[in-house]
Design an enzyme around this catalytic site. Structure first.
Site, PDB file in Angstrom:
ATOM      1  N   HIS A  20       0.400  -1.252  -0.056  1.00 49.22           N
ATOM      2  CA  HIS A  20       0.041   0.208   0.154  1.00 49.22           C
ATOM      3  C   HIS A  20       0.732   1.173  -0.490  1.00 49.22           C
ATOM      4  CE1 HIS A  20       0.703   1.116   4.438  1.00 49.22           C
ATOM      5  NE2 HIS A  20       0.367  -0.829   4.573  1.00 49.22           N
ATOM      6  N   HIS A  23       4.311   1.398   2.255  1.00 49.32           N
ATOM      7  CA  HIS A  23       5.503   1.070   1.463  1.00 49.32           C
ATOM      8  C   HIS A  23       5.259   2.037   0.232  1.00 49.32           C
ATOM      9  CE1 HIS A  23       2.715  -2.528   3.329  1.00 49.32           C
ATOM     10  NE2 HIS A  23       3.275  -2.451   3.079  1.00 49.32           N
ATOM     11  N   CYS A 128       2.807 -11.827  19.702  1.00 48.08           N
ATOM     12  CA  CYS A 128       2.413 -11.414  18.614  1.00 48.08           C
ATOM     13  C   CYS A 128       2.642 -10.946  17.236  1.00 48.08           C
ATOM     14  CB  CYS A 128       1.765  -9.381  18.918  1.00 48.08           C
ATOM     15  SG  CYS A 128       0.882  -9.097  17.477  1.00 48.08           S
ATOM     16  N   CYS A 131       2.898  -8.622  15.188  1.00 47.86           N
ATOM     17  CA  CYS A 131       4.319  -7.731  15.054  1.00 47.86           C
ATOM     18  C   CYS A 131       5.425  -9.148  15.254  1.00 47.86           C
ATOM     19  CB  CYS A 131       4.637  -7.151  15.857  1.00 47.86           C
ATOM     20  SG  CYS A 131       2.810  -6.040  17.290  1.00 47.86           S
ATOM     21  N   CYS A 145      -2.122  -7.268  21.769  1.00 43.57           N
ATOM     22  CA  CYS A 145      -1.519  -6.689  20.807  1.00 43.57           C
ATOM     23  C   CYS A 145      -2.048  -5.033  20.908  1.00 43.57           C
ATOM     24  CB  CYS A 145      -0.975  -6.951  19.796  1.00 43.57           C
ATOM     25  SG  CYS A 145       0.003  -5.587  19.280  1.00 43.57           S
ATOM     26  N   HIS A 148      -1.765  -4.200  17.255  1.00 48.49           N
ATOM     27  CA  HIS A 148      -3.198  -4.730  16.740  1.00 48.49           C
ATOM     28  C   HIS A 148      -4.069  -4.860  16.616  1.00 48.49           C
ATOM     29  CE1 HIS A 148       1.266  -4.725  14.234  1.00 48.49           C
ATOM     30  NE2 HIS A 148       0.073  -5.243  13.225  1.00 48.49           N
ATOM     31  N   LYS A 296      -3.139   5.181  11.807  1.00 51.41           N
ATOM     32  CA  LYS A 296      -2.685   4.578  11.391  1.00 51.41           C
ATOM     33  C   LYS A 296      -2.937   3.323  10.180  1.00 51.41           C
ATOM     34  CE  LYS A 296       1.533   0.939  11.163  1.00 51.41           C
ATOM     35  NZ  LYS A 296       2.152  -0.078  11.922  1.00 51.41           N
ATOM     36  N   LYS A 299      -2.048  -2.936   6.603  1.00 52.43           N
ATOM     37  CA  LYS A 299      -3.488  -4.096   6.000  1.00 52.43           C
ATOM     38  C   LYS A 299      -3.744  -4.811   7.170  1.00 52.43           C
ATOM     39  CE  LYS A 299       2.011  -5.372   5.182  1.00 52.43           C
ATOM     40  NZ  LYS A 299       2.847  -5.808   4.476  1.00 52.43           N
TER      41      LYS A 299
HETATM   42  N1  MSP Z   1       9.573  -6.314   7.286  1.00 49.66           N
HETATM   43  C1  MSP Z   1       9.371  -5.663   8.274  1.00 49.66           C
HETATM   44  C2  MSP Z   1      11.138  -4.574   8.319  1.00 49.66           C
HETATM   45  C3  MSP Z   1      12.132  -5.867   7.990  1.00 49.66           C
HETATM   46  S1  MSP Z   1      13.200  -4.961   7.446  1.00 49.66           S
HETATM   47  C4  MSP Z   1      14.654  -5.765   7.746  1.00 49.66           C
HETATM   48  C5  MSP Z   1       9.010  -5.193   7.899  1.00 49.66           C
HETATM   49  N2  MSP Z   1       7.499  -5.437   7.119  1.00 49.66           N
HETATM   50  S2  MSP Z   1       6.494  -4.733   6.278  1.00 49.66           S
HETATM   51  O1  MSP Z   1       5.748  -4.761   5.585  1.00 49.66           O
HETATM   52  O2  MSP Z   1       5.215  -4.148   7.512  1.00 49.66           O
HETATM   53  O3  MSP Z   1       6.870  -2.734   5.936  1.00 49.66           O
HETATM   54  C6  MSP Z   1       7.300  -1.341   7.065  1.00 49.66           C
HETATM   55  C7  MSP Z   1       7.634  -0.503   6.326  1.00 49.66           C
HETATM   56  O4  MSP Z   1       6.987  -0.446   6.000  1.00 49.66           O
HETATM   57  C8  MSP Z   1       7.771   0.775   7.544  1.00 49.66           C
HETATM   58  O5  MSP Z   1       8.850   0.691   8.947  1.00 49.66           O
HETATM   59  C9  MSP Z   1       7.642   1.880   7.021  1.00 49.66           C
HETATM   60  O6  MSP Z   1       8.702   2.071   6.178  1.00 49.66           O
HETATM   61  C10 MSP Z   1       6.795   0.725   5.479  1.00 49.66           C
HETATM   62  N3  MSP Z   1       4.973   1.679   6.024  1.00 49.66           N
HETATM   63  C11 MSP Z   1       4.296   0.880   5.902  1.00 49.66           C
HETATM   64  N4  MSP Z   1       2.904   1.443   6.677  1.00 49.66           N
HETATM   65  C12 MSP Z   1       3.953   3.063   6.447  1.00 49.66           C
HETATM   66  C13 MSP Z   1       2.504   3.889   6.799  1.00 49.66           C
HETATM   67  N5  MSP Z   1       1.647   4.081   6.953  1.00 49.66           N
HETATM   68  N6  MSP Z   1       3.304   5.187   6.748  1.00 49.66           N
HETATM   69  C14 MSP Z   1       4.808   5.023   6.168  1.00 49.66           C
HETATM   70  N7  MSP Z   1       5.699   4.032   6.286  1.00 49.66           N
HETATM   71  C15 MSP Z   1       4.756   2.603   6.469  1.00 49.66           C
HETATM   72  O7  MSP Z   1       7.943  -4.276   8.779  1.00 49.66           O
END
Ligand code: MSP
Length: 659
Positions: A20, A23, A128, A131, A145, A148, A296, A299
Site C-alpha cells: 500500500h 510501503h 504477537c 508484530c 497486542c 494490532h 495508522k 494491512k
Molecule cells: N518486514 C519488516 C521489516 C524488516 S526490515 C529488516 C516490516 N515490513 S512491513 O511490510 O510491515 O513494512 C514496514 C515498513 O513499511 C515501515 O517501516 C515503513 O517503511 C513502511 N510503511 C508501512 N506503513 C506505513 C505508513 N502508513 N506510513 C509510512 N510508512 C509506512 O516491518
C-alpha cells in the site's frame, strides 16, 4: 559508504499482503535520494526487497490456500510490479528466501555463536504474530497486542538466546559518540532511554515456526525472523556469501525505516553487528507514518490507501512529489486525496507546469523557437534567487529534509513566475524598440526554468525529462549535476516546437466523487465501464501516453487471436540479457514455447504459475536459435517502455479467447 559512495536501504516488506502507500512511500524516498546522489556523481546503491519467512507468512499462505512458495512468489510479484509502476529503480531486490541470503544468515549465526553471544534456554511469553514479537502485557487475563488490538498467543518453548544484555554499554557508547547514528534527534533520545533502561537477552530462534532458515546444527529451530530479515542489508551486498561482491564498496548504509520498526534497527541490528565484529550502519533514519483518517495505515487492520486507486487518478510523479513535499520527513502526516489534488493543482499544474508552458510558448512565439541566452551585464536578481534556491535545495536534500528542499525549489518557481508577470513580455513584444529587453526577459525565464528542471529531476523524473526535451535540450536532466550547471553557460539547443502541458489541472470534485465510489469496492483493479465510455485516466493519458495508432476495422482486430495462458516453466536464455524462455499452457493439447524480452524486469521464478495473455496466432520466429510460438502481452510503461504483464483479477481458464 565512503565519501564517494552511498548505500541506501528500505525495510524489506512482509510478503503477506499487498503493498500500500506506506510501503511505496519509503521506497519512493529511497529512489529519489538515489537519483539525487547519482545526479551529483556519487556512486550509489539502492536496496529493497521482501521479508518472506515466519508465522505471519505461513498464515497468509494458508488463508489464500496456496503452497508457501507460490504465495511468496505471488506477493513478490505484486510488490515488484507496484514499484515498477512508480518508476522505482532499485539496484537489487533481496528476498529472504534467496539461497545466498539463507547461507549468509547461517554464517552470521555461526559467527555470533563462536564469539559467545548465543546460548540455549527456555522462553515463555505473550507473542504477537503480526508484530512477530513477544509483548509485555498489562493484563494477563486479557492479553492484547497494543499495536494490532488482537489477542496475543502464549508461547512457551525451547529457544536460543542472543546476549543482548551484554551490549547495553557498547550501544549507549555508540549513541553518544555518533549523534547521527539514529535520526531524527527525538528518536535517538527515545532509543537511548530504552537501552539505558536495561536490556534483556533476546530470543532468536523458534521451535514452532517451520518456514524459516534452519539454525545451523539444530534442525528443530529456525532463526528468529528479525535476525534473518535485518541481515539482508549486508547479505545483499555479499557479506557471508559468494553471490555478490559489493560489501567493501558500499557498506555501511543509510537505513530508511518507518518509526514502527526503529527499535529493531537501532538496538537489535547494531547489537548483532557489534557482537559479530562487523561495522554498524552509518545512520538509521526513522520517518513518520502516513495516517489514514487519523489512524495508522495497516494491512492487518484493513485501513490503507489503495495503490490501484492512486494510479487511476494520479501519475507517479504527482504522488512522489506530494509525499515528499507534504510530510516533513520524520513526522507523521494524514493522507487525504483532497490534499493531494490541491498540491498537484497549486504546485505542479499552476506552478511548475504553468511556468514551463508560459516560457516555452513565448520562446516559440517571439523567437521562432530559438531561446535567447542571458547577456551577462543585464542579469536581474532572478538569477541570484534561483542560485540561492539551488544551494538551499541541495543542502536540505542532503540532510533528508525533502519537504524543505522542495519548498526552496518552489521559491525559485514563484520568483520566476512573478518576474515574467512583472516584466509583461506580451507588451514588450508589441514594441520593436523593446526587442532587447524582451530578449533578456525570455532568456532569464528560460534559463531559470532550465535550472529548476535540473534541480527537481530526482523528485519529478518523468515530467522533468519531458520539459527538458521541450526546452530543446538533449539527454536526461538526471545525468547533469545541477551544481556544475552555470547560469548563462553556452548550450546546444534545438528548436522549441511541440509544447504539451506537463501537468493537467485536476478536476477536484469529479475525482473526489469517483474515488469515494471506488473506495466502496476495494481491491477492484479497474472500474466497470460501458463500451462507449472513454478509456480511464483520460486527463492524464492525454498528456503522457503515446499517440493512438491509426483506426482499424473490427475485421482487422479479429485476425489477432489472443488467448489466456499459464506459465509452466521460465528460464533465462544464456548470453541474452533481455530474453526469457517460457513454456506456456494456452489450452492446447501440448504446451508451447515462447520467448519474451522481459528478463530485466521479471525474474523467471516469479512467473511460474502466472496467468498471462498470449498472441497465439503469430507466425513462429527464431531468436537466439530458439523458436518462439507467440508473444505475451505487456503494457509498456514510462519512457524506457518498462514491460508490465497483462493479467486477470479473476480466475480464467487457459485457452479462453479475448475479444
Ligand atoms: N518486514 C519488516 C521489516 C524488516 S526490515 C529488516 C516490516 N515490513 S512491513 O511490510 O510491515 O513494512 C514496514 C515498513 O513499511 C515501515 O517501516 C515503513 O517503511 C513502511 N510503511 C508501512 N506503513 C506505513 C505508513 N502508513 N506510513 C509510512 N510508512 C509506512 O516491518
Amino acid at each position: 559508504m565512503g565519501e564517494k559512495t552511498f548505500y541506501v536501504t528500505t525495510p524489506i516488506y512482509y510478503a503477506n499482503a499487498k503493498p500500500h502507500l506506506g510501503h511505496a512511500y519509503t521506497t519512493l524516498v529511497a529512489d529519489s535520494l538515489t537519483r539525487f546522489k547519482r545526479q551529483r556523481g556519487i556512486d550509489t546503491f539502492f536496496l529493497t526487497g521482501t521479508d518472506e519467512h515466519g508465522v505471519n507468512i505461513e498464515r497468509a499462505a494458508a488463508a489464500s490456500g496456496v503452497p508457501l512458495q507460490v504465495h511468496v512468489d505471488r506477493m513478490v510479484t505484486e510488490y515488484r510490479e507496484a514499484f515498477a509502476r512508480f518508476g522505482i529503480e532499485y539496484d537489487r531486490w533481496i528476498r529472504t528466501t534467496d539461497d545466498y541470503h539463507e547461507e549468509a544468515v547461517q554464517n552470521l549465526w555461526r559467527l555470533l555463536d563462536e564469539r559467545g553471544f548465543i546460548y540455549k534456554g527456555n522462553y515463555e511469553g505473550w507473542f504477537c504474530a503480526y508484530c512477530n514479537e513477544f509483548k509485555d502485557v498489562e493484563d494477563e487475563n486479557e492479553p492484547i497486542c497494543p499495536v494490532h488490538e488482537r489477542p496475543l498467543d502464549k508461547v512457551a518453548e525451547e529457544s536460543y538466546f542472543f546476549r543482548l544484555s551484554a551490549l547495553q554499554q557498547p550501544l549507549l557508547d555508540l549513541y553518544d559518540s555518533r549523534p547521527d547514528f539514529v535520526r531524527p534527534d527525538a528518536r535517538r533520545n527515545e532509543v537511548r532511554s530504552f537501552v539505558a533502561g536495561g536490556l534483556r537477552d533476546l530470543s532468536v530462534s523458534r521451535a514452532s515456526v517451520k518456514w524459516g532458515i534452519q539454525v545451523p546444527g539444530d534442525p528443530n529451530h529456525t532463526v528468529y525472523v528479525w535476525l534473518d530479515a535485518l541481515s539482508n542489508y549486508i547479505t545483499a551486498l555479499g557479506w557471508g556469501n559468494e553471490r555478490h561482491h559489493d560489501f567493501e564498496r558500499y557498506w555501511p548504509a543509510l537505513h530508511l525505516v518507518g518509526k514502527d520498526i526503529l527499535r529493531f534497527h537501532s538496538v537489535y541490528w547494531p547489537a548483532f553487528l557489534l557482537a559479530a565484529g562487523i561495522e554498524v550502519p552509518h545512520t538509521v533514519f526513522a520517518h513518520g507514518m502516513w495516517l489514514s483518517g487519523g489512524r495508522k495505515m495497516s494491512k492487518t487492520m484493513g485501513k490503507t490507501i489503495e495503490l490501484s486507486i492512486l494510479h487511476r487518478h494520479f501519475t507517479p510523479d504527482m504522488i512522489r512529489y506530494f509525499v515528499l513535499r507534504e510530510m516533513a520527513f520524520g513526522q507523521d502526516g494524514d493522507f487525504t486525496y483532497g490534499a493531494l489534488i490541491d498540491r498537484v493543482n497549486a504546485d505542479l499544474a499552476d506552478g511548475l507546469g504553468n511556468l514551463a508552458s508560459r516560457t516555452l510558448t513565448m520562446v516559440r512565439s517571439y523567437f521562432d523557437g530559438i531561446p535567447p541566452r542571458p547577456a551577462g551585464e543585464t542579469q536581474s536578481d532572478v538569477a541570484d534567487v534561483i542560485l540561492q534556491a539551488k544551494t538551499k535545495f541541495d543542502k536540505e536534500f542532503h540532510a533528508l529534509n525533502f519537504s524543505r528542499a522542495l519548498e526552496a525549489g518552489w521559491i525559485g518557481v514563484a520568483r520566476l513566475d512573478k518576474f515574467i508577470t512583472d516584466s509583461k513580455p506580451w507588451s514588450l513584444a508589441k514594441d520593436p524598440a523593446a526587442r532587447s529587453r524582451l530578449e533578456n526577459v525570455i532568456a532569464i525565464a528560460y534559463e531559470g526554468l532550465r535550472h529548476i528542471v535540473l534541480l527537481t529531476a530526482p523528485v519529478l523524473p518523468e515530467t522533468t525529462r519531458q520539459i527538458w526535451s521541450q526546452l530543446g535540450l538533449a539527454g536526461d536532466p538526471l545525468l547533469i549535476n545541477p551544481n556544475e550547471a552555470r547560469w548563462g553557460e553556452p548550450l546546444e539547443v534545438s528548436k522549441v516546437d511541440r509544447i504539451t502541458p506537463a501537468f493537467p489541472k485536476l478536476a477536484k470534485d469529479k475525482i473526489m466523487a469517483e474515488i469515494e465510489e471506488e473506495k466502496e469496492k476495494p481491491q477492484i483493479e479497474e472500474p466497470k465501464r460501458e463500451a462507449s465510455d472513454p478509456p480511464p485516466e483520460t486527463a492524464i493519458a492525454q498528456t503522457l501516453s503515446p499517440p493512438l495508432a491509426e483506426t482499424i476495422a473490427i475485421e482487422d482486430f479479429v485476425k489477432v487471436d489472443l488467448r489466456v495462458a499459464t506459465v509452466l516453466e521460465a528460464e533465462r536464455v544464456p548470453k541474452a540479457d533481455k530474453l526469457l524462455r517460457l513454456v506456456v499452457d494456452v489450452g492446447e493439447p501440448q504446451p508451447r514455447q515462447i520467448l519474451a524480452g522481459i528478463a530485466q524486469h521479471y525474474s523467471p521464478e516469479t512467473l511460474v504459475g502466472r496467468k498471462i495473455i498470449v498472441v497465439a496466432n503469430l507466425a513462429p520466429r527464431k531468436l537466439r536459435g530458439l523458436e518462439s510460438n507467440g508473444m505475451l502481452l505487456a503494457a509498456s510503461v514510462g519512457e524506457e517502455g518498462k514491460p508490465v504483464l497483462a493479467t486477470f483479477a479473476e480466475d480464467v481458464p487457459n485457452g479462453a479467447r479475448l475479444k
